[in-house]
Design a protein around this motif. Structure first.
Motif, PDB file in Angstrom:
ATOM      1  N   PRO A 213       0.837  -1.105  -0.002  1.00  0.00           N
ATOM      2  CA  PRO A 213      -0.067  -0.051   0.142  1.00  0.00           C
ATOM      3  C   PRO A 213       0.773   1.198  -0.152  1.00  0.00           C
ATOM      4  O   PRO A 213       1.876   1.367   0.443  1.00  0.00           O
ATOM      5  CB  PRO A 213      -0.883  -0.043   1.347  1.00  0.00           C
ATOM      6  CG  PRO A 213      -0.407  -1.523   1.775  1.00  0.00           C
ATOM      7  CD  PRO A 213       0.707  -2.189   1.164  1.00  0.00           C
ATOM      8  N   ASN A 214       0.401   2.237  -0.528  1.00  0.00           N
ATOM      9  CA  ASN A 214       0.978   3.577  -0.688  1.00  0.00           C
ATOM     10  C   ASN A 214       0.274   4.551   0.113  1.00  0.00           C
ATOM     11  O   ASN A 214      -0.941   5.048  -0.489  1.00  0.00           O
ATOM     12  CB  ASN A 214       0.850   3.874  -2.259  1.00  0.00           C
ATOM     13  CG  ASN A 214       1.885   5.044  -2.437  1.00  0.00           C
ATOM     14  OD1 ASN A 214       2.560   5.777  -1.578  1.00  0.00           O
ATOM     15  ND2 ASN A 214       2.070   5.574  -3.889  1.00  0.00           N
ATOM     16  N   ARG A 215       0.854   4.948   1.084  1.00  0.00           N
ATOM     17  CA  ARG A 215       0.355   6.259   2.001  1.00  0.00           C
ATOM     18  C   ARG A 215      -1.336   6.026   2.361  1.00  0.00           C
ATOM     19  O   ARG A 215      -1.642   4.793   2.591  1.00  0.00           O
ATOM     20  CB  ARG A 215       0.055   7.591   1.174  1.00  0.00           C
ATOM     21  CG  ARG A 215       1.687   7.873   0.640  1.00  0.00           C
ATOM     22  CD  ARG A 215       1.739   9.133   0.090  1.00  0.00           C
ATOM     23  NE  ARG A 215       3.202   9.833  -0.090  1.00  0.00           N
ATOM     24  CZ  ARG A 215       3.898   9.526  -1.068  1.00  0.00           C
ATOM     25  NH1 ARG A 215       3.814   8.293  -1.816  1.00  0.00           N
ATOM     26  NH2 ARG A 215       5.078  10.089  -1.296  1.00  0.00           N
ATOM     27  N   ASP A 216      -2.075   6.887   2.496  1.00  0.00           N
ATOM     28  CA  ASP A 216      -3.376   6.909   2.869  1.00  0.00           C
ATOM     29  C   ASP A 216      -4.267   6.946   1.602  1.00  0.00           C
ATOM     30  O   ASP A 216      -4.538   7.855   0.952  1.00  0.00           O
ATOM     31  CB  ASP A 216      -3.863   8.012   3.773  1.00  0.00           C
ATOM     32  CG  ASP A 216      -5.171   7.949   4.199  1.00  0.00           C
ATOM     33  OD1 ASP A 216      -5.860   7.114   3.949  1.00  0.00           O
ATOM     34  OD2 ASP A 216      -5.722   9.282   4.727  1.00  0.00           O
ATOM     35  N   SER A 217      -4.805   5.573   1.433  1.00  0.00           N
ATOM     36  CA  SER A 217      -5.642   5.537   0.177  1.00  0.00           C
ATOM     37  C   SER A 217      -7.030   6.050   0.621  1.00  0.00           C
ATOM     38  O   SER A 217      -7.855   6.387  -0.456  1.00  0.00           O
ATOM     39  CB  SER A 217      -5.897   4.029  -0.232  1.00  0.00           C
ATOM     40  OG  SER A 217      -4.686   3.605  -0.660  1.00  0.00           O
ATOM     41  N   THR A 218      -7.511   6.090   1.672  1.00  0.00           N
ATOM     42  CA  THR A 218      -8.896   6.340   2.175  1.00  0.00           C
ATOM     43  C   THR A 218      -9.358   7.784   1.900  1.00  0.00           C
ATOM     44  O   THR A 218     -10.668   7.764   1.418  1.00  0.00           O
ATOM     45  CB  THR A 218      -9.295   6.004   3.628  1.00  0.00           C
ATOM     46  OG1 THR A 218      -8.261   6.871   4.477  1.00  0.00           O
ATOM     47  CG2 THR A 218      -8.949   4.531   4.063  1.00  0.00           C
ATOM     48  N   LYS A 219      -8.409   8.354   1.698  1.00  0.00           N
ATOM     49  CA  LYS A 219      -8.910   9.881   1.593  1.00  0.00           C
ATOM     50  C   LYS A 219      -9.526  10.148   0.001  1.00  0.00           C
ATOM     51  O   LYS A 219     -10.092  11.186  -0.263  1.00  0.00           O
ATOM     52  CB  LYS A 219      -7.812  11.095   1.972  1.00  0.00           C
ATOM     53  CG  LYS A 219      -6.651  11.052   1.098  1.00  0.00           C
ATOM     54  CD  LYS A 219      -5.604  12.040   1.345  1.00  0.00           C
ATOM     55  CE  LYS A 219      -4.312  12.027   0.743  1.00  0.00           C
ATOM     56  NZ  LYS A 219      -3.210  12.771   1.232  1.00  0.00           N
ATOM     57  N   TYR A 220      -9.008   9.128  -0.845  1.00  0.00           N
ATOM     58  CA  TYR A 220      -9.594   9.361  -2.132  1.00  0.00           C
ATOM     59  C   TYR A 220     -11.131   8.819  -2.415  1.00  0.00           C
ATOM     60  O   TYR A 220     -11.727   9.219  -3.357  1.00  0.00           O
ATOM     61  CB  TYR A 220      -8.677   8.648  -2.976  1.00  0.00           C
ATOM     62  CG  TYR A 220      -7.133   9.188  -3.213  1.00  0.00           C
ATOM     63  CD1 TYR A 220      -6.838  10.401  -4.053  1.00  0.00           C
ATOM     64  CD2 TYR A 220      -6.249   8.616  -2.398  1.00  0.00           C
ATOM     65  CE1 TYR A 220      -5.751  10.801  -3.962  1.00  0.00           C
ATOM     66  CE2 TYR A 220      -5.113   9.491  -2.236  1.00  0.00           C
ATOM     67  CZ  TYR A 220      -4.749  10.281  -3.001  1.00  0.00           C
ATOM     68  OH  TYR A 220      -3.616  11.032  -3.349  1.00  0.00           O
ATOM     69  N   ALA A 221     -11.572   8.484  -1.277  1.00  0.00           N
ATOM     70  CA  ALA A 221     -13.012   8.217  -1.369  1.00  0.00           C
ATOM     71  C   ALA A 221     -13.849   9.465  -1.608  1.00  0.00           C
ATOM     72  O   ALA A 221     -14.722   9.653  -2.502  1.00  0.00           O
ATOM     73  CB  ALA A 221     -13.668   7.485  -0.063  1.00  0.00           C
ATOM     74  N   GLU A 222     -13.421  10.457  -1.015  1.00  0.00           N
ATOM     75  CA  GLU A 222     -13.876  11.747  -1.223  1.00  0.00           C
ATOM     76  C   GLU A 222     -13.434  12.679  -2.315  1.00  0.00           C
ATOM     77  O   GLU A 222     -14.133  13.086  -3.024  1.00  0.00           O
ATOM     78  CB  GLU A 222     -13.960  12.680   0.080  1.00  0.00           C
ATOM     79  CG  GLU A 222     -14.594  13.672   0.231  1.00  0.00           C
ATOM     80  CD  GLU A 222     -14.357  14.905   1.584  1.00  0.00           C
ATOM     81  OE1 GLU A 222     -13.913  14.213   2.435  1.00  0.00           O
ATOM     82  OE2 GLU A 222     -14.709  15.920   1.093  1.00  0.00           O
ATOM     83  N   LEU A 223     -12.191  12.443  -2.456  1.00  0.00           N
ATOM     84  CA  LEU A 223     -11.564  13.320  -3.530  1.00  0.00           C
ATOM     85  C   LEU A 223     -11.976  12.520  -4.910  1.00  0.00           C
ATOM     86  O   LEU A 223     -12.293  13.620  -6.091  1.00  0.00           O
ATOM     87  CB  LEU A 223      -9.905  13.175  -3.488  1.00  0.00           C
ATOM     88  CG  LEU A 223      -9.239  13.793  -2.476  1.00  0.00           C
ATOM     89  CD1 LEU A 223      -7.979  13.525  -2.097  1.00  0.00           C
ATOM     90  CD2 LEU A 223      -9.387  15.499  -2.622  1.00  0.00           C
ATOM     91  N   TYR A 224     -12.366  11.514  -5.035  1.00  0.00           N
ATOM     92  CA  TYR A 224     -12.891  10.684  -6.250  1.00  0.00           C
ATOM     93  C   TYR A 224     -14.311  10.700  -6.342  1.00  0.00           C
ATOM     94  O   TYR A 224     -14.918  10.158  -7.229  1.00  0.00           O
ATOM     95  CB  TYR A 224     -12.332   9.258  -6.366  1.00  0.00           C
ATOM     96  CG  TYR A 224     -10.805   9.211  -6.961  1.00  0.00           C
ATOM     97  CD1 TYR A 224      -9.959  10.288  -6.969  1.00  0.00           C
ATOM     98  CD2 TYR A 224     -10.336   7.933  -6.948  1.00  0.00           C
ATOM     99  CE1 TYR A 224      -8.697  10.202  -7.485  1.00  0.00           C
ATOM    100  CE2 TYR A 224      -8.738   7.794  -7.329  1.00  0.00           C
ATOM    101  CZ  TYR A 224      -8.234   8.786  -7.468  1.00  0.00           C
ATOM    102  OH  TYR A 224      -6.836   8.564  -7.761  1.00  0.00           O
ATOM    103  N   GLY A 225     -14.956  11.234  -5.298  1.00  0.00           N
ATOM    104  CA  GLY A 225     -16.408  11.279  -5.215  1.00  0.00           C
ATOM    105  C   GLY A 225     -16.996   9.994  -5.296  1.00  0.00           C
ATOM    106  O   GLY A 225     -17.921   9.836  -6.052  1.00  0.00           O
ATOM    107  N   LEU A 226     -16.293   8.963  -4.736  1.00  0.00           N
ATOM    108  CA  LEU A 226     -16.996   7.389  -4.502  1.00  0.00           C
ATOM    109  C   LEU A 226     -18.187   7.477  -3.710  1.00  0.00           C
ATOM    110  O   LEU A 226     -18.784   6.272  -3.813  1.00  0.00           O
ATOM    111  CB  LEU A 226     -15.828   6.755  -4.272  1.00  0.00           C
ATOM    112  CG  LEU A 226     -14.833   6.647  -5.345  1.00  0.00           C
ATOM    113  CD1 LEU A 226     -13.383   5.665  -4.740  1.00  0.00           C
ATOM    114  CD2 LEU A 226     -15.134   6.281  -6.677  1.00  0.00           C
ATOM    115  N   GLY A 227     -18.346   8.179  -2.634  1.00  0.00           N
ATOM    116  CA  GLY A 227     -19.569   7.767  -1.928  1.00  0.00           C
ATOM    117  C   GLY A 227     -19.335   6.848  -1.019  1.00  0.00           C
ATOM    118  O   GLY A 227     -18.326   6.233  -0.689  1.00  0.00           O
TER     119      GLY A 227
END
Ligand SMILES: NC(=O)c1ccc[n+]([C@@H]2O[C@H](COP(=O)([O-])OP(=O)(O)OC[C@H]3O[C@@H](n4cnc5c(N)ncnc54)[C@H](O)[C@@H]3O)[C@@H](O)[C@H]2O)c1
Ligand SMILES: N[C@@H](CCCCN[C@@H](CCC(=O)O)C(=O)O)C(=O)O
Length: 436
Positions: A213-227
């Protein structure tokens, strides 16, 4: 390592004039000399530099391909001088804080327009937005990216050669990481745990790949608009199998430590790699028999083969750079440098799980694979330099109007960027599979 294709791409544009700056004047000269009409200057980016301020003031856009810890300093000058800025680096907290002032000053600070971060975002958002427009729901997003040597040049203990900042590569092996797996948050502590459990990657079965894994992936839920429907979200790094196993003993010994080490003070007495390793083992007598040293290493850190084959048990002098991390980065950068006939490889893979309105589940695969040109631009340099250049030109042309601290996450930015990258031959292929 990644700036040449950026300069080349921008130098083709008749209405752009470019100044290449570096703290190594000959490096800036060497790059500028290759392209018509490109200037070069010596610039040591340090706090309070009048020279940096002057340059920011007279430029329309500044592209920082410096070590990422220096971008914040450049950004402050750019915001103050009302100059736009582009980086291929992760958006830092230091830069985020400049958002309001940048907006007030009509400045765009565009971040994460390289490869990873960069092209990975553009391809992800193109797929995610298209699926959402057609009524799909994204349930999972798993992405891995690696800058590697081409397999025929991977014959060393790390199975690795450096196509971007060696310090960054080694430091990342100590990172913490966080991701979402089937609804559960998984956290990996910093300091070396990342290398303990690489997963086997088989999406390109002809390659022996591992990933972590690379860093914090969870923040991309919001940044990618994944809901809220996304149950799995992971961004990771690819290496050839064997990388983690070779890095871990180096970490355990302290060779990747970013803190100063008393034996590595540049003005201290000369030291050899063998003496350093013996010292790190807590022993004082470096005349210990070689086989005994290896045995001690096996007892303490599990494996001595990688260290041995990389020359780290040899009685050769160390170029001391204060910290083990900087010293080892400098050593390995030379030892694992691409030779002129060798080429690198970039592999980026997204796996996007989409649930369609009729209940079917699609597993969409996006593969982006680029080889470097032996003696020419590396794949890493092309895939970092070109998107950064394209973003800079879009700002200069007023095509990017967003002000403040930005990411390339909206269709008005990622679509033209992808279109122009495709025109450069940087294309991805897609696979699709319905799983029920
Ligand atoms: N997004 C991506 O996919 C991606 C990929 C590779 C690199 N990067 C980032 O791009 C940047 C450049 O990477 P690279 O691999 O070319 O690194 P590099 O270490 O090869 O280049 C850094 C450059 O900065 C110069 N420099 C260092 N300190 C300086 C100072 N104080 N003043 C002036 N010049 C200085 C060096 O001489 C060198 O030319 C880094 O921030 C890196 O993290 C991003
Ligand atoms: N994750 C891949 C590709 C890394 C490209 C460089 N990315 C840097 C960007 C750092 C920055 O400038 O903010 C990274 O550290 O992931 C691999 O490791 O092979």
């Amino acid at each position: 390592m990644v700036s040449a294709p950026l300069v080349e791409w921008l130098a083709r544009e008749k209405d752009v004039s470019i100044t290449v700056c570096s703290a190594l004047k000959e490096e800036a000269d060497g790059l500028a000399r290759k392209y018509n009409g490109v200037d070069s200057i010596y610039l040591n980016v340090t706090e309070g530099s009048d020279h940096l301020q002057e340059l920011c003031a007279k430029s329309d856009v500044v592209i920082s391909l410096l070590p990422y810890s220096l971008h914040g300093m450049v950004a402050k000058y750019c915001v103050a001088e009302k100059t736009h800025m582009v980086t291929a680096s992760y958006l830092s907290d230091e830069i985020k804080e400049l958002h309001d002032e940048a907006r007030r000053n009509g400045v765009t600070i565009m971040n994460e327009v390289g490869l990873d971060p960069g092209i990975d975002h553009l391809l992800a958002l193109e797929c995610i937005d298209e699926a959402k427009e057609k009524g799909g729901v994204i349930e999972s997003f798993v992405s891995f990216c690696g800058g590697l040597p081409a397999p025929e040049h991977s014959g060393n203990a790390l199975r690795y050669k450096f196509s971007w900042s060696p310090r960054g590569v080694l430091l990342n092996t100590l990172s913490a990481a966080k991701y979402l797996s089937k609804g559960q948050i998984v956290e990996i502590l910093g300091g070396g745990d990342l290398m303990s459990n690489p997963r086997s990657l088989d999406f390109l079965p002809g390659f022996a790949l591992e990933g972590f894994p690379n860093r914090d992936s969870t923040k991309y839920a919001e940044l990618y608009g994944l809901g809220k429907d996304v149950h799995t979200l992971l961004r990771g790094t690819i290496r050839y199998k064997g990388f983690s196993q070779c890095v871990q003993p180096m970490q355990l010994l302290g060779l990747i430590d970013p803190e100063p080490h008393p034996m590595l003070h540049p003005s201290g007495p000369d030291v050899t790699w063998r003496q350093l390793v013996v010292n790190m083992l807590g022993m004082s007598d470096s005349s210990i028999f070689y086989e005994n040293l290896k045995q001690k290493l096996v007892e303490r850190i599990g494996d001595a083969d990688g260290l041995e084959s990389l020359g780290l048990l040899d009685d050769t002098p160390v170029v001391k750079l204060n910290t083990p991390l900087d010293t080892l980065s400098h050593y390995l950068a030379k030892r694992l440098e691409f030779e002129s006939h060798e080429r690198d490889l970039v592999i980026l893979r997204h796996e996007v799980g989409i649930r369609w309105q009729d209940g079917r589940r699609e597993e969409r695969g996006i593969n982006f694979v680029v080889y470097g040109q032996p003696g020419g631009h590396s794949a890493m340099a092309q895939t970092v330099g070109k998107p950064a250049a394209i973003a800079a030109k879009m700002i200069l042309d007023g095509e990017i109007q967003e002000r403040g601290v930005c990411l390339p996450f909206t269709p008005d930015i990622y679509r033209p960027m992808l279109q122009r990258l495709r025109a450069e031959g940087l294309t991805a292929t897609e696979t699709t599979r319905f799983v029920n």
